[in-house]
Design an enzyme around this catalytic site. Structure first.
Site, PDB file in Angstrom:
ATOM      1  N   GLU A 104      -0.918   8.596 -19.359  1.00 45.30           N
ATOM      2  CA  GLU A 104      -1.950   9.442 -18.751  1.00 45.30           C
ATOM      3  C   GLU A 104      -1.332  10.716 -18.165  1.00 45.30           C
ATOM      4  O   GLU A 104      -1.926  11.796 -18.243  1.00 45.30           O
ATOM      5  CB  GLU A 104      -2.714   8.654 -17.686  1.00 45.30           C
ATOM      6  CG  GLU A 104      -3.642   7.592 -18.293  1.00 45.30           C
ATOM      7  CD  GLU A 104      -4.407   6.805 -17.260  1.00 45.30           C
ATOM      8  OE1 GLU A 104      -5.642   6.913 -17.215  1.00 45.30           O
ATOM      9  OE2 GLU A 104      -3.764   6.066 -16.486  1.00 45.30           O
ATOM     10  N   GLU A 124      -3.549  -1.409 -20.198  1.00 42.04           N
ATOM     11  CA  GLU A 124      -4.220  -1.896 -18.991  1.00 42.04           C
ATOM     12  C   GLU A 124      -5.131  -3.093 -19.236  1.00 42.04           C
ATOM     13  O   GLU A 124      -5.326  -3.922 -18.334  1.00 42.04           O
ATOM     14  CB  GLU A 124      -5.026  -0.767 -18.350  1.00 42.04           C
ATOM     15  CG  GLU A 124      -4.202   0.291 -17.651  1.00 42.04           C
ATOM     16  CD  GLU A 124      -3.730   1.406 -18.585  1.00 42.04           C
ATOM     17  OE1 GLU A 124      -3.228   2.425 -18.096  1.00 42.04           O
ATOM     18  OE2 GLU A 124      -3.854   1.238 -19.824  1.00 42.04           O
TER      19      GLU A 124
END
Length: 365
Positions: A104, A124
C-alpha cells in the site's frame, strides 16, 4: 538508532527504512517516513524521492503487534496520502516481499521498481482483514478490478515479472543493482512529474463481475467476514470517487479488525510462529546429525513417517506388535515408493536404496 534515514545523491533524496527483521510499519517507521518525505518535498535541491529498505526485504506489512494497542499517529492512510501528495516524483524500490501495508505504501508512490526476485501481495484476508490503507481503492485503478480481486481474495503474492506485465510495477532490475537502478529511474521521471493512482479511474469491468466472484468463492469462504467486504470495497472503487471509497474501506476494515474472527486468526498467526521458537535454542545452537530413526507403530501414520525418513536418507527401524502389522507397513512404504517411480519423481535405484535402509521388528527390547 533511527529506523528511517535520508541521504541525497545527484538531486535524488533516498529515504531508507531499516527496521529488521522485515521492515514492518511500526509507529517509528511511519513517523520517520512522514518526516523525511516532508523534508525532501521542501528541499529545493531535491528533484525526486526514492523509498528503499535495507536488509532482506522491502516493507513486508504493517506491524500487527500494534493492533491490540491504541493507534498512534501518524496513521498509515495519512502517511500514504502524504507520499502521494508530494509534488516531486516518489519511487518505491522493492526487493524481497512488499506485502500488505508495504505494498500500500508502494501504491501511494508515483512509480514502482522491483528486483526480479521480488514478490508483491495483499495477504490481509488470511488474518480476517482487508487492505485498510487505500489498497482496495488503488489496486483496481492500477491493474483492473478483476486482477485486484484475485490478489486480495487469494492473499497470494505475485512475482515481479507478473506484476510488471499487469502494470503493478514499472520496471524490473537486477537483484544487486536496485539502489542505482531506482535512482536512475527516479531521474528519468523528473520531467514527467508525479503520477497519482488516486486520480485514475478503474478500467471498465463486466457488469456481472462482482456477482460472479461472490458465487465463485461462496463455498470456500462460507462464514468468513473479510472476503465479502473486500468484494464490496472493490465494487465501490468502480462506483464512487477515491475519497469516498477510502472512507468506506476504512469503516469496513475497522469492522473486521474488531471482530472475534480476525482476533482469532491473528492469534493463530502469532501462535504458529511461537511454536517454532524453543526457549534456549538459538541460531548458533549446534545441531546433532540424525541418520538413524526408530518408528513405533506400522500403521498408516507410522508407515508414512517411516517413508518420509527414508526419503530423507535415514536408516529406519520400524516396530509393531505383530508380523502382520509390520508386513502391512512395509507394503505401504513400498507402494509409496512405487508411486514415486510411476510419477517420475524417483528412479528404481533410489527406491531400492530406500527400501534397503528399512528394517522391521516386533522386539521392543
Amino acid at each position: 538508532m533511527s529506523q528511517v534515514s535520508i541521504e541525497r545523491r545527484d538531486g535524488i533524496a533516498i529515504i531508507s527504512v531499516d527496521n529488521p527483521p522485515v521492515n514492518a510499519l511500526s509507529q517509528a517507521v511511519r513517523e520517520g517516513l512522514t518526516r523525511y518525505i516532508d523534508e525532501a518535498a521542501d528541499d529545493d535541491s531535491v528533484q525526486a524521492i526514492v523509498i528503499i529498505c535495507t536488509g532482506r526485504t522491502f516493507i513486508a506489512g504493517a506491524d500487527i503487534r500494534e493492533f491490540g494497542r491504541p493507534p498512534e499517529p501518524p496513521h498509515l492512510p495519512d502517511l500514504i496520502a502524504r507520499i502521494e501528495a508530494a509534488d516531486k516524483p516518489v519511487v518505491a524500490a522493492m526487493h524481497g516481499t512488499a506485502l500488505g501495508g508495504g505494498l500500500e505504501v508502494a501504491l501511494g508512490c508515483h512509480y514502482r521498481i522491483a528486483t526480479g526476485s521480488a514478490k508483491v501481495g495483499l495477504p490481509e484476508v488470511s488474518l480476517g482483514l482487508l487492505p485498510g490503507a487505500s489498497g482496495t481503492q488503488r489496486l483496481p485503478r492500477l491493474i483492473g478490478a478483476e486482477r485486484a480481486l484475485d490478489m486480495m481474495l487469494s492473499g497470494k503474492p505475485v512475482k515481479a515479472q507478473v506484476a510488471l506485465e499487469v502494470g503493478l510495477i514499472d520496471q524490473i532490475c537486477d537483484d544487486d543493482k536496485l539502489r542505482d537502478a531506482a535512482i536512475k529511474f527516479a531521474v528519468s521521471k523528473v520531467a514527467s512529474g508525479p503520477r497519482r493512482i488516486s486520480e485514475m479511474t478503474v478500467p471498465d469491468v463486466e457488469p456481472d463481475l462482482f456477482d460472479k466472484t461472490r458465487t465463485a468463492i461462496a463455498r470456500k469462504t462460507r462464514g468468513l467476514m473479510s472476503p465479502e467486504k473486500i468484494i464490496r470495497c472493490v465494487e465501490l472503487s468502480t462506483q464512487v470517487g477515491f475519497d469516498e471509497g477510502c472512507k468506506a474501506e476504512r469503516e469496513l476494515f475497522l469492522e473486521c479488525k474488531k471482530s472475534p474472527q480476525s482476533d482469532g486468526l491473528r492469534h493463530a498467526f502469532f501462535a504458529e510462529r511461537a511454536v517454532s521458537k524453543v526457549p534456549g535454542i538459538g541460531k548458533n545452537t549446534s545441531v546433532r546429525a540424525t541418520d538413524k530413526v526408530a518408528v513405533l507403530g506400522a500403521g498408516t501414520m507410522g508407515a508414512g513417517i517411516a517413508y518420509s525418513c527414508l526419503t530423507a536418507g535415514c536408516t529406519v527401524h520400524l516396530l509393531d506388535n505383530d508380523e502382520e502389522g509390520l508386513e502391512r507397513g512395509a507394503t505401504t512404504i513400498r507402494k509409496l515408493y512405487e508411486g514415486g517411480v510411476a510419477r517420475g519423481k524417483i528412479s528404481e535405484e533410489e527406491m531400492a536404496d530406500g527400501v534397503g535402509r528399512l528394517s522391521t521388528t516386533t522386539d521392543y527390547g
